[in-house]
Write a protein that holds these residues in place. Structure first.
Motif, mmCIF file in Angstrom:
data_model
loop_
_atom_site.group_PDB
_atom_site.id
_atom_site.type_symbol
_atom_site.label_atom_id
_atom_site.label_comp_id
_atom_site.label_asym_id
_atom_site.label_seq_id
_atom_site.Cartn_x
_atom_site.Cartn_y
_atom_site.Cartn_z
ATOM 1 N N ILE A 1 -8.003 -64.686 -10.830
ATOM 2 C CA ILE A 1 -6.664 -65.260 -10.983
ATOM 3 C C ILE A 1 -6.670 -66.457 -11.925
ATOM 4 O O ILE A 1 -5.921 -66.500 -12.913
ATOM 5 C CB ILE A 1 -6.092 -65.661 -9.609
ATOM 6 C CG1 ILE A 1 -5.851 -64.419 -8.745
ATOM 7 C CG2 ILE A 1 -4.785 -66.440 -9.773
ATOM 8 C CD1 ILE A 1 -5.507 -64.721 -7.307
ATOM 9 N N ILE A 2 -7.523 -67.440 -11.638
ATOM 10 C CA ILE A 2 -7.451 -68.693 -12.400
ATOM 11 C C ILE A 2 -8.006 -68.551 -13.818
ATOM 12 O O ILE A 2 -7.713 -69.392 -14.685
ATOM 13 C CB ILE A 2 -8.192 -69.849 -11.680
ATOM 14 C CG1 ILE A 2 -9.703 -69.573 -11.598
ATOM 15 C CG2 ILE A 2 -7.602 -70.090 -10.309
ATOM 16 C CD1 ILE A 2 -10.495 -70.741 -11.058
ATOM 17 N N SER A 3 -8.791 -67.514 -14.092
ATOM 18 C CA SER A 3 -9.311 -67.326 -15.448
ATOM 19 C C SER A 3 -8.385 -66.474 -16.310
ATOM 20 O O SER A 3 -8.684 -66.198 -17.467
ATOM 21 C CB SER A 3 -10.703 -66.692 -15.401
ATOM 22 O OG SER A 3 -10.659 -65.420 -14.796
ATOM 23 N N GLY A 4 -7.266 -66.030 -15.732
ATOM 24 C CA GLY A 4 -6.259 -65.327 -16.515
ATOM 25 C C GLY A 4 -6.495 -63.840 -16.693
ATOM 26 O O GLY A 4 -5.966 -63.238 -17.628
ATOM 27 N N LEU A 5 -7.248 -63.220 -15.794
ATOM 28 C CA LEU A 5 -7.503 -61.788 -15.914
ATOM 29 C C LEU A 5 -6.332 -60.961 -15.396
ATOM 30 O O LEU A 5 -6.042 -59.884 -15.931
ATOM 31 C CB LEU A 5 -8.780 -61.402 -15.156
ATOM 32 C CG LEU A 5 -10.092 -62.017 -15.652
ATOM 33 C CD1 LEU A 5 -11.261 -61.467 -14.856
ATOM 34 C CD2 LEU A 5 -10.297 -61.777 -17.137
ATOM 35 N N THR B 1 -1.522 -69.186 -19.124
ATOM 36 C CA THR B 1 -0.459 -70.136 -19.476
ATOM 37 C C THR B 1 0.652 -70.181 -18.428
ATOM 38 O O THR B 1 1.469 -71.110 -18.435
ATOM 39 C CB THR B 1 0.149 -69.778 -20.844
ATOM 40 O OG1 THR B 1 0.523 -68.389 -20.850
ATOM 41 C CG2 THR B 1 -0.870 -70.010 -21.961
ATOM 42 N N MET B 2 0.703 -69.202 -17.534
ATOM 43 C CA MET B 2 1.715 -69.184 -16.481
ATOM 44 C C MET B 2 1.360 -70.118 -15.333
ATOM 45 O O MET B 2 2.189 -70.354 -14.450
ATOM 46 C CB MET B 2 1.875 -67.755 -15.938
ATOM 47 C CG MET B 2 2.380 -66.748 -16.959
ATOM 48 S SD MET B 2 2.409 -65.053 -16.314
ATOM 49 C CE MET B 2 3.559 -65.211 -14.943
ATOM 50 N N MET B 3 0.159 -70.660 -15.337
ATOM 51 C CA MET B 3 -0.310 -71.499 -14.229
ATOM 52 C C MET B 3 -0.076 -72.974 -14.529
ATOM 53 O O MET B 3 0.128 -73.363 -15.686
ATOM 54 C CB MET B 3 -1.809 -71.252 -13.997
ATOM 55 C CG MET B 3 -2.147 -69.805 -13.726
ATOM 56 S SD MET B 3 -3.930 -69.543 -13.605
ATOM 57 C CE MET B 3 -4.006 -67.764 -13.803
ATOM 58 N N LEU C 1 -4.515 -76.328 -13.067
ATOM 59 C CA LEU C 1 -5.228 -75.094 -12.735
ATOM 60 C C LEU C 1 -5.756 -74.429 -14.011
ATOM 61 O O LEU C 1 -6.831 -73.814 -13.995
ATOM 62 C CB LEU C 1 -4.300 -74.141 -11.976
ATOM 63 C CG LEU C 1 -4.960 -72.980 -11.226
ATOM 64 C CD1 LEU C 1 -6.025 -73.486 -10.273
ATOM 65 C CD2 LEU C 1 -3.909 -72.166 -10.472
ATOM 66 N N GLN C 2 -5.005 -74.567 -15.097
ATOM 67 C CA GLN C 2 -5.482 -74.057 -16.380
ATOM 68 C C GLN C 2 -6.782 -74.742 -16.792
ATOM 69 O O GLN C 2 -7.698 -74.100 -17.318
ATOM 70 C CB GLN C 2 -4.424 -74.275 -17.465
ATOM 71 C CG GLN C 2 -3.191 -73.405 -17.335
ATOM 72 C CD GLN C 2 -2.231 -73.595 -18.493
ATOM 73 O OE1 GLN C 2 -2.641 -73.757 -19.639
ATOM 74 N NE2 GLN C 2 -0.931 -73.589 -18.204
ATOM 75 N N SER C 3 -6.851 -76.042 -16.549
ATOM 76 C CA SER C 3 -8.053 -76.801 -16.916
ATOM 77 C C SER C 3 -9.277 -76.289 -16.169
ATOM 78 O O SER C 3 -10.375 -76.206 -16.738
ATOM 79 C CB SER C 3 -7.841 -78.292 -16.608
ATOM 80 O OG SER C 3 -6.748 -78.795 -17.345
ATOM 81 N N ILE C 4 -9.087 -75.928 -14.884
ATOM 82 C CA ILE C 4 -10.192 -75.365 -14.097
ATOM 83 C C ILE C 4 -10.531 -73.970 -14.587
ATOM 84 O O ILE C 4 -11.703 -73.615 -14.770
ATOM 85 C CB ILE C 4 -9.830 -75.342 -12.599
ATOM 86 C CG1 ILE C 4 -9.611 -76.763 -12.083
ATOM 87 C CG2 ILE C 4 -10.930 -74.649 -11.790
ATOM 88 C CD1 ILE C 4 -9.095 -76.829 -10.661
ATOM 89 N N GLY C 5 -9.496 -73.166 -14.823
ATOM 90 C CA GLY C 5 -9.704 -71.784 -15.248
ATOM 91 C C GLY C 5 -10.446 -71.669 -16.566
ATOM 92 O O GLY C 5 -11.231 -70.740 -16.768
ATOM 93 N N PHE D 1 -13.236 -66.561 -18.184
ATOM 94 C CA PHE D 1 -12.335 -67.025 -19.240
ATOM 95 C C PHE D 1 -13.077 -67.102 -20.569
ATOM 96 O O PHE D 1 -12.546 -66.729 -21.625
ATOM 97 C CB PHE D 1 -11.747 -68.389 -18.879
ATOM 98 C CG PHE D 1 -10.847 -68.967 -19.944
ATOM 99 C CD1 PHE D 1 -9.509 -68.605 -20.014
ATOM 100 C CD2 PHE D 1 -11.340 -69.853 -20.892
ATOM 101 C CE1 PHE D 1 -8.671 -69.121 -21.008
ATOM 102 C CE2 PHE D 1 -10.525 -70.378 -21.888
ATOM 103 C CZ PHE D 1 -9.185 -70.006 -21.943
ATOM 104 N N GLU D 2 -14.305 -67.580 -20.519
ATOM 105 C CA GLU D 2 -15.110 -67.724 -21.744
ATOM 106 C C GLU D 2 -15.432 -66.362 -22.358
ATOM 107 O O GLU D 2 -15.336 -66.183 -23.577
ATOM 108 C CB GLU D 2 -16.387 -68.498 -21.426
ATOM 109 C CG GLU D 2 -16.110 -69.954 -21.045
ATOM 110 C CD GLU D 2 -17.292 -70.648 -20.391
ATOM 111 O OE1 GLU D 2 -17.306 -71.893 -20.391
ATOM 112 O OE2 GLU D 2 -18.191 -69.953 -19.880
ATOM 113 N N ILE D 3 -15.781 -65.392 -21.513
ATOM 114 C CA ILE D 3 -16.041 -64.036 -22.015
ATOM 115 C C ILE D 3 -14.779 -63.442 -22.626
ATOM 116 O O ILE D 3 -14.817 -62.833 -23.700
ATOM 117 C CB ILE D 3 -16.549 -63.123 -20.880
ATOM 118 C CG1 ILE D 3 -17.854 -63.650 -20.303
ATOM 119 C CG2 ILE D 3 -16.761 -61.692 -21.383
ATOM 120 C CD1 ILE D 3 -18.231 -63.021 -18.985
#
Length: 253
Positions: A179-183, A188-190, A194-198, A204-206
């Motif tokens: 969820i927090i990594s945007g999969l 950007t919806m968070m 939370l975006q900073s953590i994700g 997220f990096e991959i």
């Protein structure tokens, strides 16, 4: 070497060919998500942006599938090895302990490779996505190799040695990470915090490395260093816990 190859062959049959949960969970769940959000629930997406969305979400589901295979399947498989005493049997073989884990890591990476290829084929056949074969290959390769820290995370979780604890840790790690990594949906919806953590997560990096390959932009070296750092941290923690458990076993004996 022959013994090592024989062990890889056994693990291939156990973990992939006879593992129905892999096909039903690690592979089918991301495919269902992909078909749902790229083919069915696309009413609000302009037609001009649809192909981009379908390709971007395909990458997310490739990584999500590797996430499921790297943590849940790895942790449960290694735990089953212990509960079924297959782990003890492997200790009696002349192979060193690191080869026991290496043979399984190679099989788990092959498992992720299979799921990544199948999901790509779904995108090609269903949504008619097109990319040069070199780009497809590079995206798949980066997704599989990039999830190496997640495989070690699955190994680390399996050291809990308790089915209830392992299942709890799997759920605590996998689904919040997705969820927090945007999969599942755009990061950007968070909320900003939370975006900073994700953005610090390996998934997220991959995803960003794959997106750079997809759109032909320069890969940010920070993401590569981030994955390497994650791998080093998790490997060190795993080795420390393993050493502590061995020391504890010796004391009890």
């Amino acid at each position: 070497m022959n013994s090592f190859i024989y062990q890889i062959n056994i693990n291939f049959k156990r973990i992939i060919l006879r593992n129905k949960r892999f096909f039903l969970f690690d592979m089918m769940l991301p495919i269902i998500f992909y078909l749902l959000y790229s083919k069915v629930l696309v009413n609000g997406i302009p037609q001009a942006d649809l192909k981009t969305w379908q390709m971007n979400y395909l990458i997310s589901m490739i990584i999500y599938s590797c996430l499921l295979g790297s943590i849940i399947t790895v942790a449960n498989t290694l735990l089953e090895d212990k509960t079924s005493h297959f782990d003890i049997l492997s200790r009696l073989t002349p192979l060193p302990r690191w080869q026991y884990y290496l043979s399984r890591i190679l099989i788990f990476m092959l498992l992720n490779l299979i799921s990544a290829i199948v999901i790509c084929l779904v995108g090609i056949l269903v949504n008619h996505l097109t990319l040069p074969i070199a780009n497809w290959s590079l995206i798949i390769l980066i997704s599989v190799l990039g999830t190496t820290p997640l495989i070690f995370m699955g190994i680390l979780i399996s050291l809990a040695n308790n089915p209830a604890t392992v299942n709890l840790l799997n759920n605590i790690v996998v689904f919040p990470l997705a969820i927090i990594s945007g999969l599942w949906w755009p990061i950007t919806m968070m909320p900003k915090w939370l975006q900073s953590i994700g953005k610090l997560t390996p998934t997220f990096e991959i995803s960003n490395i794959d997106q750079s390959i997809l759109h032909g932009t320069i890969i940010n070296s920070h993401y590569i260093l981030g994955i390497i750092l994650w791998l080093m941290i998790i490997v060190v923690i795993t080795l420390l816990i393993t050493k502590y458990q061995k020391h504890k076993e010796l004391i009890i004996e």
